[in-house]
Design a protein around this motif. Structure first.
Motif, PDB file in Angstrom:
ATOM      1  N   GLY A 151       3.073   5.791  -9.128  1.00  0.00           N
ATOM      2  CA  GLY A 151       3.764   4.667  -9.749  1.00  0.00           C
ATOM      3  C   GLY A 151       4.000   3.479  -8.834  1.00  0.00           C
ATOM      4  O   GLY A 151       4.968   2.747  -8.992  1.00  0.00           O
ATOM      5  N   ARG A 180       3.397   1.874 -14.945  1.00  0.00           N
ATOM      6  CA  ARG A 180       3.091   1.839 -13.521  1.00  0.00           C
ATOM      7  C   ARG A 180       1.738   2.491 -13.271  1.00  0.00           C
ATOM      8  O   ARG A 180       1.291   3.326 -14.050  1.00  0.00           O
ATOM      9  CB  ARG A 180       4.157   2.598 -12.703  1.00  0.00           C
ATOM     10  CG  ARG A 180       5.597   2.201 -12.943  1.00  0.00           C
ATOM     11  CD  ARG A 180       6.010   0.885 -12.385  1.00  0.00           C
ATOM     12  NE  ARG A 180       5.901   0.808 -10.930  1.00  0.00           N
ATOM     13  CZ  ARG A 180       6.173  -0.303 -10.245  1.00  0.00           C
ATOM     14  NH1 ARG A 180       6.553  -1.395 -10.876  1.00  0.00           N
ATOM     15  NH2 ARG A 180       6.059  -0.325  -8.945  1.00  0.00           N
ATOM     16  N   ASP A 216      -0.645   4.356 -10.095  1.00  0.00           N
ATOM     17  CA  ASP A 216      -0.623   4.944  -8.765  1.00  0.00           C
ATOM     18  C   ASP A 216      -1.403   4.069  -7.785  1.00  0.00           C
ATOM     19  O   ASP A 216      -2.173   3.194  -8.173  1.00  0.00           O
ATOM     20  CB  ASP A 216      -1.259   6.336  -8.770  1.00  0.00           C
ATOM     21  CG  ASP A 216      -0.482   7.328  -9.620  1.00  0.00           C
ATOM     22  OD1 ASP A 216       0.699   7.066  -9.926  1.00  0.00           O
ATOM     23  OD2 ASP A 216      -1.073   8.366  -9.990  1.00  0.00           O
TER      24      ASP A 216
END
Length: 153
Positions: free
Chosen positions: A134, A142, A144
């Motif tokens: 996130g 979000r 990664d």
């Protein structure tokens, strides 16, 4: 290699570049750095560079160094110049500047969805060493970040 490609020049970023760099960043990212982020990077003494082609600002990079480690914080190339080698030249310039500043390792984060950048970093010998869950804002919440590093020595 075309003459245009060879005409690309690198300069340390200065205050006069801030508006153009912020505008370029805004054209590239859905959640861009602000002009203030770039100004803060200049004030902090980070290694900040612009790439110009015939006077036109077409790219930038921002590297923060601490002792013997450096972190590529941001890098971008104008969309109409993607796929022409300017990202690779900016990355080489950033790595060289970090090395000259005493860094022996360079870290970066990249969105997994930015496949072109992931491919570029892997081409240059960066290896994935982790994942930040996130890390990036995204349209649907979000995203990664892949954490990469590369030995510069």
């Amino acid at each position: 290699m075309s003459e245009f490609h060879l005409a690309a020049e690198f300069f340390p970023m200065n205050e006069h570049d801030l508006d153009q760099v912020a505008a370029l960043e805004a054209s590239l990212q859905p959640f861009p750095w602000s002009r203030g982020n770039f100004a803060d990077s200049l004030s902090a003494g980070y290694s900040v560079w612009v790439c110009r082609l015939g006077g036109e600002l077409i790219g930038f990079s921002v590297v923060m160094s601490v002792i013997d480690e450096a972190h590529l914080l941001n890098i971008g190339v104008a969309a109409r110049h993607h796929g022409q080698g300017y990202g690779a030249r900016l990355l080489r310039n950033a790595m060289q500047a970090a090395r000259q500043g005493g860094a022996t390792k360079l870290f970066l984060e990249v969105r997994p969805s930015n496949e072109r950048a992931v491919e570029l970093y892997r081409h240059f010998g960066f290896r994935q060493i982790g994942l930040r869950k996130g890390y990036y804002p995204a349209a649907s919440g979000r995203e990664d970040a892949l954490i990469f590093d590369k030995e510069l020595a």
